[in-house]
Design an enzyme around this catalytic site. Sequence first.
Site, PDB file in Angstrom:
ATOM      1  N   GLU A   1      -2.173  -0.179   7.993  1.00 39.03           N
ATOM      2  CA  GLU A   1      -1.301  -1.193   7.413  1.00 39.03           C
ATOM      3  C   GLU A   1      -0.140  -0.568   6.661  1.00 39.03           C
ATOM      4  OE1 GLU A   1      -1.449  -5.030   4.355  1.00 39.03           O
ATOM      5  OE2 GLU A   1      -3.233  -3.772   4.632  1.00 39.03           O
TER       6      GLU A   1
ATOM      7  N   HIS B   1       0.822  -1.211   0.000  1.00 38.97           N
ATOM      8  CA  HIS B   1       0.000   0.000   0.000  1.00 38.97           C
ATOM      9  C   HIS B   1       0.860   1.267   0.000  1.00 38.97           C
ATOM     10  CE1 HIS B   1      -3.021  -3.039   0.582  1.00 38.97           C
ATOM     11  NE2 HIS B   1      -2.383  -3.433   1.674  1.00 38.97           N
TER      12      HIS B   1
ATOM     13  N   GLU C   1       2.002 -12.085   4.985  1.00 40.73           N
ATOM     14  CA  GLU C   1       0.949 -11.465   5.799  1.00 40.73           C
ATOM     15  C   GLU C   1       1.360 -11.695   7.251  1.00 40.73           C
ATOM     16  OE1 GLU C   1      -1.545  -9.664   5.018  1.00 40.73           O
ATOM     17  OE2 GLU C   1      -2.434 -10.252   3.101  1.00 40.73           O
TER      18      GLU C   1
END
Length: 291
Positions: free
Chosen positions: A125, A87, A256
Amino acid sequence: MTSSPRRTLSALALAVGLVAACSTPEAGIPQSMPLPTTAANVAAPTLSQELPVPPTSSSASQAPTSSSATPVKPPAAGKVVVLDPGHNGGNAANPAKINKQVPAGRGQMKACNTTGTATNAGYTEHEFTWDVSVRVRSALTAKGIQVVMTRPNDTGVGPCVDERAAIGNQANATAVVSIHADGSTSPGAHGFHIAYSAPPLNAAQGEPATKLAQTLRDVMASAGFATSTYIGTNGLSPRNDLGGLNLSERPAVLVECGNMRNPDEAAAFASPAGRQRYADAITAGIIKYLG
């Protein structure tokens, strides 16, 4: 956080189409939602500051004083690691750019990127992935390993999933590691998992990528991190829907690190000491893979 089923970022921002992960194909896990293209009402998330990269000590590279001694070869000399912090801090304020459809491999088209997810307390995040990636970069460069980042800071937009894959390909990376955190609202969901492209589309996505995934999984588990209770098997998750992995021509995986909606893992993500633990484990896994 991946780009399959639904998940939310926060009360202020609807999620945008992910880069390579952060919503998952399992039931009960929310998918990131595209921001409306007319939205100028979403404030950009709080940005994390880039940690400085300590310079490599010049004394470490000095030749031995003895004329008969053989200079020591730096660890993994000549190898390149591409780190892909998931991101970006400017994504939420730029829905038109982030919603743009781009190739994602296997004939798929997906949104360029997303905002990602956040803890219930609002720690995003993109802040977490940037902070951990910079810590990993610092540790690897201190070992003499060349590191390329897919984004230079936590204030920009994107890059798109296809551009991130291209960075690893163009760098002829020995390993590409994308760093993310999940956002499952399933009760009790916790633990990390490593995603890799499957079935493989090229040789690099076969044994090399599988070995990279297994090595990172083993090292993180040995460091005390629990494997995922809700995605994949024994901390490994083969995927065919993640553009950054599908488009890679180099060994690539997506980590993750855990579930940002789990209270215990959220506390670790928001803590500098917790982020350092994740960075240390990921660094150790990369170094072990490089051999």
